[in-house]
Design an enzyme around this catalytic site. Sequence first.
Site, PDB file in Angstrom:
ATOM      1  N   ASN A 285     -10.899 -28.439 -17.733  1.00 55.98           N
ATOM      2  CA  ASN A 285     -10.862 -29.342 -18.684  1.00 55.98           C
ATOM      3  C   ASN A 285     -10.339 -31.170 -18.063  1.00 55.98           C
ATOM      4  O   ASN A 285     -10.946 -32.132 -18.861  1.00 55.98           O
ATOM      5  CB  ASN A 285     -10.066 -29.618 -19.869  1.00 55.98           C
TER       6      ASN A 285
ATOM      7  N   GLU B 162       2.168 -24.501 -15.329  1.00 53.46           N
ATOM      8  CA  GLU B 162       1.235 -25.541 -16.571  1.00 53.46           C
ATOM      9  C   GLU B 162       0.218 -24.714 -17.409  1.00 53.46           C
ATOM     10  O   GLU B 162      -1.190 -24.554 -16.943  1.00 53.46           O
ATOM     11  CB  GLU B 162       0.412 -26.804 -16.386  1.00 53.46           C
TER      12      GLU B 162
ATOM     13  N   CYS C   4      -4.432 -28.711 -22.950  1.00 49.44           N
ATOM     14  CA  CYS C   4      -3.011 -28.424 -23.572  1.00 49.44           C
ATOM     15  C   CYS C   4      -2.253 -29.518 -24.282  1.00 49.44           C
ATOM     16  O   CYS C   4      -2.188 -28.376 -25.499  1.00 49.44           O
ATOM     17  CB  CYS C   4      -2.858 -28.333 -22.009  1.00 49.44           C
TER      18      CYS C   4
HETATM   19  P1  NAD Z   1      -8.363 -20.330 -16.612  1.00 50.05           P
HETATM   20  O1  NAD Z   1      -6.959 -19.842 -17.048  1.00 50.05           O
HETATM   21  O2  NAD Z   1      -9.035 -19.025 -17.269  1.00 50.05           O
HETATM   22  O3  NAD Z   1      -8.578 -20.620 -15.007  1.00 50.05           O
HETATM   23  C1  NAD Z   1      -7.337 -21.839 -14.551  1.00 50.05           C
HETATM   24  C2  NAD Z   1      -7.771 -21.384 -12.893  1.00 50.05           C
HETATM   25  O4  NAD Z   1      -7.457 -20.350 -12.266  1.00 50.05           O
HETATM   26  C3  NAD Z   1      -9.544 -21.398 -13.008  1.00 50.05           C
HETATM   27  O5  NAD Z   1      -9.716 -21.976 -11.387  1.00 50.05           O
HETATM   28  C4  NAD Z   1      -9.858 -19.486 -12.479  1.00 50.05           C
HETATM   29  O6  NAD Z   1     -10.690 -19.808 -11.316  1.00 50.05           O
HETATM   30  C5  NAD Z   1      -7.916 -19.375 -11.782  1.00 50.05           C
HETATM   31  N1  NAD Z   1      -8.145 -18.079 -11.626  1.00 50.05           N
HETATM   32  C6  NAD Z   1      -8.798 -17.259 -12.621  1.00 50.05           C
HETATM   33  N2  NAD Z   1      -8.390 -15.917 -12.452  1.00 50.05           N
HETATM   34  C7  NAD Z   1      -6.935 -15.698 -11.677  1.00 50.05           C
HETATM   35  C8  NAD Z   1      -5.822 -15.025 -11.144  1.00 50.05           C
HETATM   36  N3  NAD Z   1      -6.203 -13.825 -11.658  1.00 50.05           N
HETATM   37  N4  NAD Z   1      -5.472 -15.324 -10.501  1.00 50.05           N
HETATM   38  C9  NAD Z   1      -5.418 -17.356 -10.294  1.00 50.05           C
HETATM   39  N5  NAD Z   1      -6.514 -17.404 -10.356  1.00 50.05           N
HETATM   40  C10 NAD Z   1      -6.832 -17.266 -11.403  1.00 50.05           C
HETATM   41  O7  NAD Z   1      -7.947 -21.502 -17.527  1.00 50.05           O
HETATM   42  P2  NAD Z   1      -9.289 -22.710 -18.003  1.00 50.05           P
HETATM   43  O8  NAD Z   1     -10.281 -21.874 -18.929  1.00 50.05           O
HETATM   44  O9  NAD Z   1     -10.082 -23.298 -16.627  1.00 50.05           O
HETATM   45  O10 NAD Z   1      -8.541 -24.096 -18.573  1.00 50.05           O
HETATM   46  C11 NAD Z   1      -7.835 -23.666 -19.704  1.00 50.05           C
HETATM   47  C12 NAD Z   1      -6.246 -23.274 -19.394  1.00 50.05           C
HETATM   48  O11 NAD Z   1      -5.676 -24.149 -18.689  1.00 50.05           O
HETATM   49  C13 NAD Z   1      -6.057 -23.308 -21.204  1.00 50.05           C
HETATM   50  O12 NAD Z   1      -5.176 -22.237 -21.209  1.00 50.05           O
HETATM   51  C14 NAD Z   1      -5.225 -24.546 -21.314  1.00 50.05           C
HETATM   52  O13 NAD Z   1      -3.309 -24.799 -22.354  1.00 50.05           O
HETATM   53  C15 NAD Z   1      -4.893 -24.872 -19.941  1.00 50.05           C
HETATM   54  N6  NAD Z   1      -4.206 -25.980 -19.347  1.00 50.05           N
HETATM   55  C16 NAD Z   1      -2.889 -26.321 -18.945  1.00 50.05           C
HETATM   56  C17 NAD Z   1      -2.145 -27.829 -19.289  1.00 50.05           C
HETATM   57  C18 NAD Z   1      -0.890 -28.165 -18.584  1.00 50.05           C
HETATM   58  O14 NAD Z   1      -0.550 -28.770 -18.132  1.00 50.05           O
HETATM   59  N7  NAD Z   1      -0.041 -26.991 -19.969  1.00 50.05           N
HETATM   60  C19 NAD Z   1      -3.559 -28.370 -18.853  1.00 50.05           C
HETATM   61  C20 NAD Z   1      -4.951 -28.291 -18.681  1.00 50.05           C
HETATM   62  C21 NAD Z   1      -5.353 -27.063 -19.143  1.00 50.05           C
END
Ligand code: NAD
Length: 475
Positions: free
Chosen positions: A152, A248, A282
């Site tokens: 995002n 996060e 988020c």
């Molecule tokens: P996601 O969890 O699907 O993916 C995030 C990352 O994790 C990607 O690079 C993905 O390839 C990787 N990933 C996937 N499976 C994995 C595994 N088993 N082990 C390690 N890495 C793995 O998230 P998304 O759809 O890219 O982003 C949206 C999410 O991120 C939402 O839940 C949002 O709230 C969260 N987010 C949180 C913050 C915060 O600061 N708290 C900021 C931005 C986004």
Amino acid sequence: MSERQMHLAGDWTRGAERQEVLNPYSGEVIATVPRARTSDAERAVAAAVEGARQMRALPAHERAAILNRAAAIADERVEQLAQTIAAEAGKALAEARGEAGRAGHILRVSAHEGAAAAGEALSLDASPGGEGKLGFTLRQPCGVVVAITPFNYPLLLVLHKVGPALAAGNAVVLKPAEATPLTALMLCEILLEAGLPPLALSVITGSGSELGPALCADPRVRKISFTGSTPVGEAITRVAGVKRLSLELGATCPTLVLADADLEAAAAAIAVGGYVNAGQVCISVQRVLVQSAVHADFLDALVPRVAAIEAGDPLAASSTIGSLISEREAQRVERAIAEAVDEGARVLVGGERDGAVVSPAVVDGVAPSAPLSRDELFGPAVAVTPVADVDEAIRVANDSRYGLGAGVFTKDVTAAMRFVREVDAGALHVNWTPLWRADPMPYGGLKGSGIGKEGPRYAVEEMTELKTVVIHGLA
Ligand code: NAD
């Protein structure tokens, strides 16, 4: 369409397999990148062990100089970075320019905080037996940091990890989101051009579910910094073993509108805070808890403002917000709104889908127990729930497994203080929504929203280890 390479173990490489990067709005393939294998992850970590040795040997002022040079290059490339973010994330160009424009600042703040990291003198003689000894702490880099980032904010959230990690003297293996690798690769080029030792940063592109566990389980990695969904964060905790973790994660951020609030100001802020980046933030406003006495007046102020938000082609000057990250995600958001309606809520505006674009929606009368309140939406809609008073507002705000950010609109200082003391969230905003962040501030959630804080000073702390030194035998 361009063919991009990944930066692995000090070299740019094409990789054995490839995967496509799509423009989520048009569905067009805009580039291909390597689909790294787990053997590439292994090589990246091995190279980072040597990279970490080199980074630790660099004096802090030289690391800071590299990051400051990178900041100057990033400033020159804001437009290129913004175009890339808009193309791969479907983000409206104006928003993408805002994100790209922060890159130089985050790098400079990281450079400063990395160079300022220090230990402290210890008052050992406060304990019997401590007399005549000298004690102090030293900070040293963790070594190899694995950074895993979401789609995002493909530049901002990468920078909040890579900037502090390098500034503190670590080497980084970055695994950007599958949908948005191009911005991360561009940032890697900038850092290398600025003089970063090539082994200090690998950016490996490919599947998170394959590369993530390989990187996170590797015992040579000392620190994992992850931003993404709560289920993936939980999966990481299961494979990580003894490592430092920053997580996060997800959220369903509430905003309280109390009866004495400036309703126009609250509506104006919520019409931004619920819809920036098509709600894929988020800290987006998801739940609006409005005191019943002003429920109707508040909706009168909110609905026309949301109706005026233009959702569409990210590259069109008329678009305030662009598409969601994929048509599948847009369908998921459409379904979540339909389910709320099935349970008795009313859509007052928006909620229509066209491909990956969902028009900004206000859904009223959403029960706190409904999935639209309880599950992270990550889309352009807010769920409005009337509440009787401040007690109920605080109780409903806390009735969530998440705790990232929250806001309250009120003129009553006592109510505001109750909100900041009693609502369990990492950041609390009085007379604003949770959608606000200054890059230097501590940023990170409570409960299911995660562990640890970002913001360069706090990230440097989490990416360094504290050693205690005691000198004995002084007279
Ligand atoms: P996601 O969890 O699907 O993916 C995030 C990352 O994790 C990607 O690079 C993905 O390839 C990787 N990933 C996937 N499976 C994995 C595994 N088993 N082990 C390690 N890495 C793995 O998230 P998304 O759809 O890219 O982003 C949206 C999410 O991120 C939402 O839940 C949002 O709230 C969260 N987010 C949180 C913050 C915060 O600061 N708290 C900021 C931005 C986004």
